[in-house]
Design a protein around this motif. Structure first.
Motif, short mmCIF file in Angstrom:
data_model
loop_
_atom_site.label_atom_id
_atom_site.label_comp_id
_atom_site.label_asym_id
_atom_site.label_seq_id
_atom_site.Cartn_x
_atom_site.Cartn_y
_atom_site.Cartn_z
N THR A 1 -22.13 13.00 17.17
CA THR A 1 -21.98 11.68 17.76
C THR A 1 -22.93 11.25 18.73
N THR A 2 -22.91 12.20 19.75
CA THR A 2 -23.68 11.74 20.94
C THR A 2 -25.09 11.68 20.89
N LEU A 3 -25.68 12.56 19.87
CA LEU A 3 -27.04 12.72 19.50
C LEU A 3 -27.44 11.36 18.92
N LEU A 4 -26.67 11.09 17.76
CA LEU A 4 -26.63 9.74 17.16
C LEU A 4 -26.74 8.44 17.93
N LYS A 5 -25.70 8.49 18.93
CA LYS A 5 -25.71 7.29 19.91
C LYS A 5 -26.87 7.34 20.72
N MET A 6 -27.46 8.38 20.95
CA MET A 6 -28.66 8.26 21.91
C MET A 6 -29.88 7.68 21.10
#
Lengths: 310, 243
Positions: free
Chosen positions: A45-50
């Motif tokens: 999720t952190t990757l996709l949020k970035m």
């Protein structure tokens, strides 16, 4: 050469002393369905949020549609559609009015896109029902309707099938496949429901502890996970000759650990054992080997844990 | 940014909350004039009295920021806007302008109800109302600038606090705690009382009491606060994670 839609290089995100994403480099090419596989807290999720601009990286670079400046990235994001975490909408508005709000905000001229999106996700019959009264399945569908409303070239879907019943999952899967095949959308999707992911992904990125540990195509994974009969004997060379000569085995190979892998006789391992014993070759192990996506992931991550512990 | 503003206006005017707020405020304005009429007060009295109540709107201005920004923060819908490529600066400025426009719409309805009821229910003492009305307009105009500054402060806080109670508390705290502190510290050393003239919440109290030519100080204070809150909002929202 395929067009690169998304490229991240050494992308890093830290929350205090915790590194959520650690020097992650991924590449998604046009037409792919890129499945991000990782357990909870792996950094998906952190990757996709970035990538979608909700969170800013501490280090590294993102290029979307070959644009990597802040302004370029923002304009490129208008070519994407996202569902990050749970789909969120204004609770006091109906599905249609929520989409109208975003249509105005996104400057989409043709109001018919609302009807088309709602028809695509099968949500045309909700009338004046407000978003706050929607079931989880309906919320997920509306999330997808918003994501596709602007006809995006890249769909970023974070756990889109979470909480759906089996019927809902199957319908959602079909919708994603249709978007990819009929509308040519490239899809970056994360999920920990691997049985579902394995039915749509064309490329997999395995993530653990904020790091990308392996990228593999669906075909490559299929080859790696292929079912075979694993045979371990006291005399590998002699056993290979016997199997070739007496059982006409042609599809076999020997691993570095001297195990023989047979693509034949999966349903009749007793024939293999009998032949070897008859030829005075001691058999120490016979079993079916091969993995599904879930087993492959567990083995991969388990191996990582093992390496880390050592 | 215009797209954000257009969408916010669509959203705001598609909910009952705003119309209830408009009706309540218009009703209060009419009621105020009706009470004055029952006391046989002249038309000029309503304008002289209401300039003393200009602090009251500061208490509910946060409701406009709630409709436009705080609610979206609470419902996690800001991510739908940011993920489509709107910059945080566009988002903050767009939300601030939308809030001001909604405030103007509600204020227009309230002022219309106020003036209509005043002229219908009250009789003027003098035939020439121009000096009274122009004086009133200048004071209301000055108060409007103070409200704009307050609304930008509320938007800034609404973008940070997900919980409504916390956001409202922070907004009122930012406005009124400095007033309290300057008065308290002024007891210790009169130097601190000098800050009174530059505090935003004090300006609305002063508007009704000071001469018209002294209002310029309040205008400058309001403009300075608008600039500071805007720059602060842009700076603080710049790297804010949107959930």
């Amino acid at each position: 050469m395929s067009e690169t839609i998304l490229k991240t290089e050494n992308l890093t995100k830290k929350y205090g002393s915790f590194t959520a994403v650690d020097s992650m480099s991924i590449q998604v090419t046009k037409g792919e369905i890129y499945g991000l596989v990782g357990k909870n807290g792996a950094g998906k999720t952190t990757l996709l949020k970035m990538v979608s601009g909700l969170s800013l990286p501490d280090a590294g670079e993102i290029a979307l549609f070959e644009k990597n400046s802040p302004a370029g990235l923002n304009s490129a994001r208008a070519r994407t559609g996202c569902i990050i975490e749970t789909p969120s909408f204004l609770p006091y508005l109906s599905a249609e009015k929520n989409l109208e709000y975003y249509r105005i905000q996104r400057g989409i001229r043709n109001p018919r896109c609302i009807r088309k999106s709602l028809e695509f996700v099968g949500l045309t019959d909700t009338g004046k029902k407000k978003f706050k009264s929607f079931s989880l399945g309906m919320k997920q569908r509306l999330g997808l309707a918003l994501a596709i409303m602007s006809s995006p070239d890249l769909l970023i879907l974070d756990e889109p099938i979470n909480g759906l019943d089996p019927m809902g999952m199957a319908e959602f899967r079909e919708m994603i496949l249709r978007l990819n095949r009929e509308h040519g959308a490239t899809i970056l999707i994360s999920s920990h429901i691997l049985s579902e992911l394995s039915q749509i992904a064309t490329t997999y990125g395995f993530i653990n502890g904020g790091r990308l540990i392996e990228t593999i195509s669906a075909a490559g994974l299929k080859q790696k996970c292929k079912r075979s009969l694993k045979v371990k004997t006291g005399d590998t060379e002699k056993a290979v000759n016997v199997l070739k000569r007496e059982l006409n085995c042609t599809h076999l190979h020997v691993s570095d650990s001297n195990a023989i892998y047979l693509d034949e006789y999966l349903e009749a391992p007793e024939k293999v054992v009998n032949t070897l014993v008859k030829n005075h070759i001691p058999v120490s192990e016979v079993r079916q080997s091969g993995l599904n996506l879930e087993e492959y992931f567990i083995e991969l991550v388990g191996g990582m844990h093992h390496d880390e512990n050592n | 940014m215009m797209k954000i503003i257009n969408a916010d206006l669509y959203k705001s005017f598609h909910r009952t909350y705003l119309y209830v707020m408009m009706a309540c405020l218009a009703g209060m304005a009419i009621l105020f004039n009706a009470i004055l009429a029952s006391q046989k007060a002249p038309l000029e009295a309503t304008f002289e009295l209401t300039v003393n109540f200009l602090t009251i709107p500061l208490f509910f201005l946060s409701m406009f920021a709630d409709v436009i920004t705080a609610e979206e923060n609470k419902e996690h819908t800001l991510k739908n806007t940011v993920s489509f490529g709107f910059s945080r600066a566009q988002l903050f400025l767009g939300k601030s302008v939308s809030t001001i426009l909604v405030m103007v719409a509600v204020a227009s309805v309230t002022l219309f109800a106020y003036f209509a009821s005043a002229f219908l229910l009250l009789q003027p003492q003098n035939n020439d109302l121009y000096p009274v009305l122009s004086n009133y307009a200048v004071r209301i105009g000055t108060a409007f600038l103070i409200y704009v500054a307050s609304v930008i402060l509320a938007t800034l806080l609404a973008a940070f606090f997900k919980r409504n109670a916390l956001f409202t508390f922070a907004y009122l705290g930012c406005l009124f705690v400095p007033v309290f502190l300057s008065k308290l510290l002024g007891l210790v050393n009169p130097v601190f009382s000098k800050a009174d003239a530059y505090l935003l919440a004090n300006q609305t109290d002063r508007i009704g009491a000071i001469a018209q030519n002294q209002l310029i100080n309040s205008v400058w204070v309001a403009l300075a606060h608008i600039a500071v809150f805007t720059v602060l909002g842009l700076f603080m929202f710049r790297r804010q994670e949107v959930n």
